[in-house]
Design a protein around this motif. Structure first.
Motif, PDB file in Angstrom:
ATOM      1  N   THR A 221      39.813 -31.153   7.297  1.00 41.54           N
ATOM      2  CA  THR A 221      38.444 -31.508   6.894  1.00 41.54           C
ATOM      3  C   THR A 221      38.520 -32.640   5.875  1.00 41.54           C
ATOM      4  O   THR A 221      39.603 -33.060   5.479  1.00 41.54           O
ATOM      5  CB  THR A 221      37.751 -30.324   6.205  1.00 41.54           C
ATOM      6  N   HIS A 334      27.144 -24.992   9.164  1.00 46.00           N
ATOM      7  CA  HIS A 334      27.485 -24.346  10.438  1.00 46.00           C
ATOM      8  C   HIS A 334      28.190 -25.360  11.350  1.00 46.00           C
ATOM      9  O   HIS A 334      27.682 -26.454  11.560  1.00 46.00           O
ATOM     10  CB  HIS A 334      26.195 -23.857  11.104  1.00 46.00           C
ATOM     11  N   GLY A 335      29.359 -24.980  11.838  1.00 45.58           N
ATOM     12  CA  GLY A 335      30.059 -25.843  12.797  1.00 45.58           C
ATOM     13  C   GLY A 335      31.096 -26.766  12.178  1.00 45.58           C
ATOM     14  O   GLY A 335      32.002 -27.214  12.874  1.00 45.58           O
ATOM     15  N   TYR A 336      30.962 -27.099  10.887  1.00 46.94           N
ATOM     16  CA  TYR A 336      31.884 -28.040  10.263  1.00 46.94           C
ATOM     17  C   TYR A 336      33.317 -27.529  10.353  1.00 46.94           C
ATOM     18  O   TYR A 336      33.532 -26.346  10.157  1.00 46.94           O
ATOM     19  CB  TYR A 336      31.493 -28.240   8.792  1.00 46.94           C
ATOM     20  N   ALA A 338      33.688 -29.455  13.107  1.00 46.76           N
ATOM     21  CA  ALA A 338      33.337 -29.948  14.444  1.00 46.76           C
ATOM     22  C   ALA A 338      31.844 -30.315  14.418  1.00 46.76           C
ATOM     23  O   ALA A 338      31.369 -30.866  13.442  1.00 46.76           O
ATOM     24  CB  ALA A 338      33.651 -28.882  15.480  1.00 46.76           C
ATOM     25  N   GLU A 339      31.119 -29.995  15.453  1.00 49.38           N
ATOM     26  CA  GLU A 339      29.699 -30.369  15.529  1.00 49.38           C
ATOM     27  C   GLU A 339      28.900 -29.614  14.461  1.00 49.38           C
ATOM     28  O   GLU A 339      28.926 -28.393  14.411  1.00 49.38           O
ATOM     29  CB  GLU A 339      29.151 -30.039  16.909  1.00 49.38           C
ATOM     30  N   VAL A 340      28.190 -30.363  13.645  1.00 54.25           N
ATOM     31  CA  VAL A 340      27.514 -29.792  12.478  1.00 54.25           C
ATOM     32  C   VAL A 340      26.033 -29.582  12.782  1.00 54.25           C
ATOM     33  O   VAL A 340      25.387 -30.435  13.379  1.00 54.25           O
ATOM     34  CB  VAL A 340      27.667 -30.776  11.294  1.00 54.25           C
ATOM     35  N   ARG A 341      25.520 -28.415  12.382  1.00 54.54           N
ATOM     36  CA  ARG A 341      24.078 -28.195  12.507  1.00 54.54           C
ATOM     37  C   ARG A 341      23.408 -28.658  11.216  1.00 54.54           C
ATOM     38  O   ARG A 341      23.899 -28.399  10.127  1.00 54.54           O
ATOM     39  CB  ARG A 341      23.804 -26.715  12.738  1.00 54.54           C
ATOM     40  N   LYS A 342      22.268 -29.325  11.369  1.00 54.58           N
ATOM     41  CA  LYS A 342      21.529 -29.811  10.192  1.00 54.58           C
ATOM     42  C   LYS A 342      20.199 -29.095  10.090  1.00 54.58           C
ATOM     43  O   LYS A 342      19.750 -28.479  11.047  1.00 54.58           O
ATOM     44  CB  LYS A 342      21.286 -31.324  10.309  1.00 54.58           C
ATOM     45  N   GLY A 378      28.029 -32.308   6.931  1.00 54.68           N
ATOM     46  CA  GLY A 378      29.055 -31.284   7.090  1.00 54.68           C
ATOM     47  C   GLY A 378      29.356 -30.542   5.810  1.00 54.68           C
ATOM     48  O   GLY A 378      29.313 -29.323   5.738  1.00 54.68           O
ATOM     49  N   GLY A 408      24.396 -20.300   8.231  1.00 56.37           N
ATOM     50  CA  GLY A 408      25.585 -20.963   8.777  1.00 56.37           C
ATOM     51  C   GLY A 408      26.573 -21.410   7.724  1.00 56.37           C
ATOM     52  O   GLY A 408      27.630 -21.942   8.050  1.00 56.37           O
ATOM     53  N   HIS A 410      29.541 -21.764   5.217  1.00 58.10           N
ATOM     54  CA  HIS A 410      30.870 -21.160   5.109  1.00 58.10           C
ATOM     55  C   HIS A 410      31.691 -21.909   4.081  1.00 58.10           C
ATOM     56  O   HIS A 410      31.514 -23.105   3.870  1.00 58.10           O
ATOM     57  CB  HIS A 410      31.588 -21.092   6.461  1.00 58.10           C
TER      58      HIS A 410
END
Ligand code: ADP
Ligand code: MG
Length: 420
Positions: A221, A334-336, A338-342, A378, A408, A410
């Motif tokens: 990351t 959420h997803g970081y 990889a594909e991140v939700r905003k 992210g 989401g 983490h």
């Protein structure tokens, strides 16, 4: 003084938070900034790569001093452009910023300056890369030459990983410059200095946690947390890294007529025998290293940077650092990575900051149409804390983390823990 900070992440929030405490500040601006930064600075809606617009803003608004956060505007020549207009700016020129923007350039300078670094070859195309892989064998490291936002390095322990690296690096074109490097074992630390090219002001060392998962597992990351000081680097190793890595490279850059001024960041690998190798340079502050470093800085940051930018370093006093330990925990979306939700609503920042010595820096945040704070990237928040001991700092940071809520979310629970 009217000051502009360029950038929009947690690093720039920490910079603005610190600069806003300066007795010399009259007005602080940040372009483009984020909702957290808006608590310390007036936001200016100009993107970090809109160089013409930034130059125009600095001239029209009579900005006295500009501090550049991220690498992109540096590599586009923002410092050269502002200096052409007679403006004072802290950061390297486009030529000097190649220390970060080109890994092959930086390896060549390290070699010329006699800096300890992994053995490497630079290849120009896929066929050469495959030949070198055969010749050198495993483990091996492949690095894309140019800026890759932390996604251009492949550490390969087996053949499958090496095949994947070559496939990824040459997916767009078979003619790409790639640095192929010997794998070095050890623990990492970040050594950052502020410099005018001659005077070197070391910042306190730190180390980051790069993998997404606890125990350093999972994908790489931009950094899931940091601590300062770091057990990875003794005072003696730190002093010798300044003498044997930073100073020779600054000398070499001056000799090549591209003197480096600004923040110079050496990514260090400390081997099992205590040997210190330089993995790479960055031409700017680290993110999230800055968040812990600035929490330990007791001196006013502004005069240090301003006088270095003026090239008038004789009056600068060595900064005072707190002996406290600082911890930063990155809360990711959420997803970081990889594909991140905003767009997830964020609450609890005030509650987190009511824990003793907790400051929450914002990174990937935005305000939605209803005026609510939400995730927009992210790495969303950086929960920082200081304490007399690592245990105290960590306990505070995690108490802060528990009070922040977004869907989401983490974060690693082992920042500052035994695994690093
Ligand atoms: N020669 C090497 N041996 C072992 N690990 C390496 C080596 N070079 C890089 N790495 C690992 O890859 C990470 C990223 O490499 P780095 O050179 O710092 O590039 P960037 O930060 O631009 O992605 C390092 O922090 C380190 O963990
Ligand atoms: Mg790096």
């Amino acid at each position: 003084m009217r000051v502009l900070v360029i950038g929009q992440g947690g690093r720039e929030h920490a910079l603005c938070w610190k600069l806003a405490q300066s007795k010399d500040i009259v007005q602080l601006y940040c372009a483009p900034g984020n909702p957290g930064i808006a608590q310390s600075a007036t936001l200016v809606p100009i993107a970090v790569d809109a160089i013409d617009d930034i130059v125009q803003f600095v001239c029209e608004e009579k900005i006295d001093f500009t501090v550049v956060g991220p690498e992109l505007p540096l590599s586009l020549g923002i410092v050269d452009r502002l200096r052409q207009r007679g403006k004072i700016v802290f950061g390297p020129t486009k030529a000097a910023a190649q220390l970060e923007a080109s890994k092959s350039f930086s390896k060549e300078i390290m070699r010329a300056a006699g800096v300890s670094t992994a053995e490497s070859v630079t290849v120009m195309n896929r066929q050469q890369a495959e030949e070198e892989l055969k010749r050198l064998g495993l483990p091996i490291v492949f690095k894309a030459d140019g800026l890759a936002a932390g996604k251009g390095v492949f550490v390969c322990l087996d053949h499958e990983q090496a095949e994947f690296a070559i496939e990824s690096l040459y997916s767009g074109s078979a003619d790409e410059t790639v640095v192929i490097e010997q794998f070095l074992e050890g623990r990492e630390a970040s050594l950052i200095v502020a410099t005018d090219g001659k005077r070197v002001i070391p910042l306190v060392p730190s180390n980051d946690y790069k993998r997404v998962g606890e125990g350093d597992t999972g994908l790489n990351t931009g950094g899931m947390g940091t601590i300062s000081p770091t057990a990875h680097l003794s005072q003696q190793q730190f002093d010798s890294a300044v003498q044997q890595i930073i100073i020779p490279v600054l000398k070499k850059m001056a000799e090549r007529e591209m003197p480096f001024s600004g923040f110079l960041y050496a990514g260090l690998m400390i081997g099992p025998q205590g040997e210190v190798n330089c993995l790479e340079f960055n031409a700017r502050l680290g993110d999230p290293e800055t968040q812990v470093i600035l929490r330990r800085l007791e001196s006013d940051l502004l005069p240090i940077l301003y006088q270095l930018a003026l090239g008038d370093s004789s009056h600068i006093e060595e900064p005072r650092w707190s002996s406290d330990v600082a911890v930063c925990v990155v809360q990711a979306a959420h997803g970081y990575p990889a594909e991140v939700r905003k767009g997830d609503l964020i609450s609890g920042i005030k509650e987190a900051e009511s824990v003793a010595e907790v400051v929450v820096f914002q990174a990937g945040t935005a305000v939605n149409n209803n005026g609510e704070l939400c995730s927009a990237g992210g790495r969303v928040l950086n929960v920082t804390a200081v304490g007399k001991s690592i245990d105290e700092a960590r306990a505070r940071a995690y108490q802060g983390c528990q009070r922040v809520v977004f869907l989401g979310q983490h974060y690693r629970r082992d920042i500052g823990g035994p695994i690093a």
